[in-house]
Design an enzyme around this catalytic site. Sequence first.
Site, PDB file in Angstrom:
ATOM      1  N   LYS A 179      56.240  78.842 101.373  1.00  0.00           N
ATOM      2  CA  LYS A 179      55.218  79.797 101.306  1.00  0.00           C
ATOM      3  C   LYS A 179      55.668  81.299 101.224  1.00  0.00           C
ATOM      4  O   LYS A 179      56.422  81.599 101.905  1.00  0.00           O
ATOM      5  CB  LYS A 179      54.343  79.884 102.633  1.00  0.00           C
ATOM      6  CG  LYS A 179      52.924  80.562 102.540  1.00  0.00           C
ATOM      7  CD  LYS A 179      53.288  82.081 102.921  1.00  0.00           C
ATOM      8  CE  LYS A 179      51.936  83.014 102.707  1.00  0.00           C
ATOM      9  NZ  LYS A 179      52.164  84.230 102.921  1.00  0.00           N
ATOM     10  N   GLU A 254      63.589  83.497 112.836  1.00  0.00           N
ATOM     11  CA  GLU A 254      64.498  84.303 112.512  1.00  0.00           C
ATOM     12  C   GLU A 254      63.502  85.722 112.201  1.00  0.00           C
ATOM     13  O   GLU A 254      62.774  85.869 111.374  1.00  0.00           O
ATOM     14  CB  GLU A 254      65.113  84.204 111.422  1.00  0.00           C
ATOM     15  CG  GLU A 254      66.385  84.880 111.078  1.00  0.00           C
ATOM     16  CD  GLU A 254      66.182  86.326 110.555  1.00  0.00           C
ATOM     17  OE1 GLU A 254      66.233  87.228 111.142  1.00  0.00           O
ATOM     18  OE2 GLU A 254      66.241  86.173 109.186  1.00  0.00           O
ATOM     19  N   CYS A 288      66.506  93.259 108.515  1.00  0.00           N
ATOM     20  CA  CYS A 288      66.196  92.915 109.685  1.00  0.00           C
ATOM     21  C   CYS A 288      67.575  93.104 110.651  1.00  0.00           C
ATOM     22  O   CYS A 288      67.523  93.117 111.768  1.00  0.00           O
ATOM     23  CB  CYS A 288      66.050  91.275 109.995  1.00  0.00           C
ATOM     24  SG  CYS A 288      67.027  90.231 109.099  1.00  0.00           S
ATOM     25  N   GLU A 385      61.472  99.095 114.862  1.00  0.00           N
ATOM     26  CA  GLU A 385      61.746  98.919 113.822  1.00  0.00           C
ATOM     27  C   GLU A 385      60.907  99.193 112.561  1.00  0.00           C
ATOM     28  O   GLU A 385      59.905  98.877 112.399  1.00  0.00           O
ATOM     29  CB  GLU A 385      61.834  97.172 113.864  1.00  0.00           C
ATOM     30  CG  GLU A 385      62.583  96.528 112.491  1.00  0.00           C
ATOM     31  CD  GLU A 385      62.503  95.293 112.063  1.00  0.00           C
ATOM     32  OE1 GLU A 385      63.348  94.559 111.889  1.00  0.00           O
ATOM     33  OE2 GLU A 385      61.568  94.390 113.068  1.00  0.00           O
TER      34      GLU A 385
END
Length: 493
Positions: A179, A254, A288, A385
């Site tokens: 996906k 993750e 990330c 973040e």
Amino acid sequence: MTKLDNHYQLYINGDWRPGSKGQVMQSDNPANNKPWASFDCAGQDDIDLAVQSARSVLNKGFWKTCTATDRGKLLYKLADLIEDNAEKIGTVETHDSGKLLAETVSQTKYVADYYRYFAGMADKVEGATLPIDKKDMHVYTTHQPIGVVAAIVPWNAQMFLTATKLAPALAAGCSVILKASEIAPCALFELAKLMEKAGFPKGVVSVITGDAENCSAPLTSHPDIDRIAFTGGTETAKKIIQNSSNNFAATNLELGGKSPLIIFEDADLESAANGIIAGNFGASGQSCVAGSRVIVHQSIAKDLLKLIQEKSQSIQVGNPLKQETNLGPLCTPKQIEIIEITIKKSVEQGGEIIFGGKKIEGEGNYFEPTLIHCPTHNIETLKVEMFGPVISFIEFEKEEQAIEIANDSKYGLGSGLFTNDLARAHRVSQEIKAGICWINTYRAISPIAPFGGFNQSGYAREAGKQSILDYTRTKTTWINISDDPMKNPFVMR
């Protein structure tokens, strides 16, 4: 939305097809915010077909009967095709996400090595003969494919974050529904073309995209999914875990990060400055593992700050297709909004903008390379973040204080430190609560090295030899080697 001339269909069971709901979305080029491609979106019927096809190939045909070595050979073919087509895929990814062409092409070429690594691993997955405590029994274990895998990939590093899921899953003998992010899926449709060319049987891999309601939620809650491998945000991960209660699928998560980068007083300042810039302005900060919490010993803070500022003045911001560009656009306007809100609050808390801090006017999602000096560890830019080119710079006096600041986060993905003291490097790296620690370098990856985090950065380990076992189930086989018949059936042996 309207279909554009550059249009991608869904790839399901070896066929290219429109979405069953007729939903079409467009990808905007972040360099100018103009649509450059369109694509069909999957709905429930499309997901049912993809899962049914993926289950079917596990039960009959070549994928069920082929050897692990055969699977490895297909992965080697795919790796060669990816490397040969890196320029094309990289160009598509740059148009899609705004990432620098220089990086998308080089990263795609390197991604081929991930497929080669797991191609070689395919026939190295071994069971064991157990030294069982019953002399009349022979007991051994084997690793069987876990089944149908839903691999959900974000927009910021499509080819890399696909390889870390797809390669081990296929090497293990699973089938995969990939996906792609609806924000920037086009590079993965190009990958599907290469999988078709490599000769993977129909149904082994399907590539779909779509929004959360019509695509992601039905996929992750589908009763016939065995494992979900997800890279993305923490809030989305919580929903995936909830959805997996419908199928009890194992999950690999993750997730995000807010990585600390500690600079000690004995560090090489030139190297440290380059590491800080790589960890924050590389990929425009859309990583990330961005080392966005820079924790610096107070004795060198002034000199390091000056050096970073000098180096940042020469950063070329602009068109990601041009080789001379160092910093491209952010993928979405939403990111700029989050950055602006976070910086505003940080300044109100006492943070100081040393340089940057503003959106670059004109077309495209460009934001200035930015550094915020933080007087305390409670400043907002140290917490959020932002997925953009923003450094949060905070000073420390003692080693214990640096470690405390580094661990003051709900995340725990990447980390780094710069020091010439080998003992300190080992000591501090063991104290930092993160799944990865780079010492005197930053933002390095390899198919050989596990990648993953602690805490709310998730618990997956992608890449490395152990990751292939995530896509298997262990089966234990007991064989009675005695000629004597079984004894009392009402007593467990």
